[in-house]
Scaffold this motif. Structure first.
Motif, mmCIF file in Angstrom:
data_model
loop_
_atom_site.group_PDB
_atom_site.id
_atom_site.type_symbol
_atom_site.label_atom_id
_atom_site.label_comp_id
_atom_site.label_asym_id
_atom_site.label_seq_id
_atom_site.Cartn_x
_atom_site.Cartn_y
_atom_site.Cartn_z
ATOM 1 N N ARG A 1 8.273 2.976 -1.607
ATOM 2 C CA ARG A 1 9.352 3.468 -2.456
ATOM 3 C C ARG A 1 8.895 4.606 -3.365
ATOM 4 N N THR A 2 7.608 4.776 -3.551
ATOM 5 C CA THR A 2 7.073 5.844 -4.401
ATOM 6 C C THR A 2 6.207 6.772 -3.555
ATOM 7 N N GLY A 3 5.839 7.902 -4.140
ATOM 8 C CA GLY A 3 5.044 8.893 -3.426
ATOM 9 C C GLY A 3 3.599 8.946 -3.864
ATOM 10 N N SER A 4 3.043 7.832 -4.347
ATOM 11 C CA SER A 4 1.657 7.845 -4.815
ATOM 12 C C SER A 4 0.653 8.092 -3.698
ATOM 13 N N MET A 5 1.077 7.872 -2.436
ATOM 14 C CA MET A 5 0.188 8.137 -1.298
ATOM 15 C C MET A 5 0.538 9.420 -0.562
ATOM 16 N N SER A 6 1.405 10.250 -1.152
ATOM 17 C CA SER A 6 1.748 11.532 -0.542
ATOM 18 C C SER A 6 0.530 12.468 -0.600
ATOM 19 N N PRO A 7 0.393 13.373 0.341
ATOM 20 C CA PRO A 7 1.285 13.598 1.493
ATOM 21 C C PRO A 7 0.962 12.738 2.699
ATOM 22 N N THR A 8 -0.062 11.907 2.612
ATOM 23 C CA THR A 8 -0.430 11.076 3.765
ATOM 24 C C THR A 8 0.705 10.137 4.135
ATOM 25 N N ILE A 9 1.224 9.411 3.149
ATOM 26 C CA ILE A 9 2.346 8.494 3.370
ATOM 27 C C ILE A 9 3.389 8.796 2.298
ATOM 28 N N PRO A 10 4.385 9.627 2.591
ATOM 29 C CA PRO A 10 5.374 9.996 1.572
ATOM 30 C C PRO A 10 6.322 8.844 1.256
ATOM 31 N N ALA A 11 7.032 8.999 0.144
ATOM 32 C CA ALA A 11 8.039 8.000 -0.227
ATOM 33 C C ALA A 11 9.100 7.902 0.863
ATOM 34 N N GLY A 12 9.574 6.675 1.093
ATOM 35 C CA GLY A 12 10.552 6.449 2.149
ATOM 36 C C GLY A 12 9.944 6.132 3.493
ATOM 37 N N SER A 13 8.621 5.978 3.546
ATOM 38 C CA SER A 13 7.950 5.666 4.807
ATOM 39 C C SER A 13 7.908 4.154 5.029
ATOM 40 N N VAL A 14 7.676 3.778 6.264
ATOM 41 C CA VAL A 14 7.421 2.398 6.645
ATOM 42 C C VAL A 14 6.053 2.343 7.305
ATOM 43 N N ALA A 15 5.231 1.399 6.886
ATOM 44 C CA ALA A 15 3.889 1.255 7.452
ATOM 45 C C ALA A 15 3.737 -0.110 8.092
ATOM 46 N N ILE A 16 2.995 -0.146 9.168
ATOM 47 C CA ILE A 16 2.612 -1.408 9.807
ATOM 48 C C ILE A 16 1.227 -1.772 9.303
ATOM 49 N N VAL A 17 1.115 -2.960 8.731
ATOM 50 C CA VAL A 17 -0.143 -3.396 8.126
ATOM 51 C C VAL A 17 -0.592 -4.699 8.764
ATOM 52 N N GLN A 18 -1.895 -4.938 8.711
ATOM 53 C CA GLN A 18 -2.473 -6.167 9.258
ATOM 54 C C GLN A 18 -3.406 -6.787 8.232
ATOM 55 N N ARG A 19 -3.265 -8.079 8.041
ATOM 56 C CA ARG A 19 -4.130 -8.778 7.083
ATOM 57 C C ARG A 19 -5.518 -8.975 7.695
ATOM 58 N N ILE A 20 -6.542 -8.584 6.921
ATOM 59 C CA ILE A 20 -7.929 -8.707 7.369
ATOM 60 C C ILE A 20 -8.763 -9.251 6.219
ATOM 61 N N PRO A 21 -9.956 -9.791 6.511
ATOM 62 C CA PRO A 21 -10.849 -10.225 5.423
ATOM 63 C C PRO A 21 -11.330 -9.031 4.608
ATOM 64 N N ALA A 22 -11.544 -9.270 3.320
ATOM 65 C CA ALA A 22 -12.011 -8.187 2.455
ATOM 66 C C ALA A 22 -13.393 -7.699 2.855
#
Length: 216
Positions: A78-99
């Protein structure tokens, strides 16, 4: 050119004469084909809608299976803190992994108690109090400095890839009214597809065939 003098000659001349475009509406065989064509187009559209609904259902089932077996889910930006790599309004596919598998440069989502999760890039990784814990320092690509405090985590969700501009669509599809409408529409399509239809009738005789029969 001889002038036909009998009814038989008139019928023979009409049978041999080509049907002009303007005369198509007078041909009962051509007129009878129009409803059949409309039914065929309607069935093709219905089949296409069924395939789309089936594909959407398959995607939903696949996402549920992936979430349960591989820890893969979707997150909305919802925000652009990761712009321009991931701009606001994007959808990302994430996977849970061990730290323990996190490396500097990864883009990860960490959960925060009482707050929304944050998705930023890892700038440093330090050992935690246990072997399974790591202390991560994060920074958004659009930010000039690291986040105010590090995050002690045992698992994170790493960003596999993202698609810009579709977060609003995904959010709209999750609305109860939209879900109800999609469910009702899919139900109507299934009922329409399996509802018994009237048997097809034989092809109507063409004008030529009718005249040939009359002449016999």
């Amino acid at each position: 050119m001889s002038i036909p003098s009998t009814r038989r000659d008139l019928r023979e001349q009409a049978r041999r004469s080509p049907v002009l475009p303007g005369d198509a509406s007078d041909d009962p065989g051509i007129v009878a084909l129009e409803p059949r064509r409309r039914r065929r187009v309607g069935r093709m559209l219905g089949d296409a809608a069924l395939w789309i609904a089936a594909a959407a259902g398959t995607v939903c089932i696949l996402l549920v299976v992936l979430a349960m077996t591989a820890g893969i889910t979707l997150i909305l930006f919802r925000t652009g803190s990761m712009s321009p790599t991931i701009p606001a309004g994007s959808v990302a596919i994430v996977q849970r992994i061990p730290a323990t598998e996190v490396e500097v440069g990864d883009v990860v989502t960490v959960d925060r108690e009482g707050e929304l999760p944050v998705t930023h890039r890892v700038t440093s990784v330090a050992p935690g109090e246990s072997d399974a814990e790591r202390v991560l320092t994060l920074r958004g690509d659009a930010n000039a400095s690291d986040d105010p405090f590090p995050y002690t985590v045992s698992t994170v969700r790493i960003v596999l890839f993202s698609a810009p501009g579709i977060a609003s669509v995904i959010a709209a599809l999750g609305h109860p009214l939209v879900l109800g409408g999609l469910t009702a529409g899919a139900t109507l399509l299934v009922v329409w597809a399996f509802w018994p239809h009237a048997p097809r009738r034989g092809r109507p005789q063409t004008r030529a065939a009718t005249r040939t029969t009359e002449e016999r």
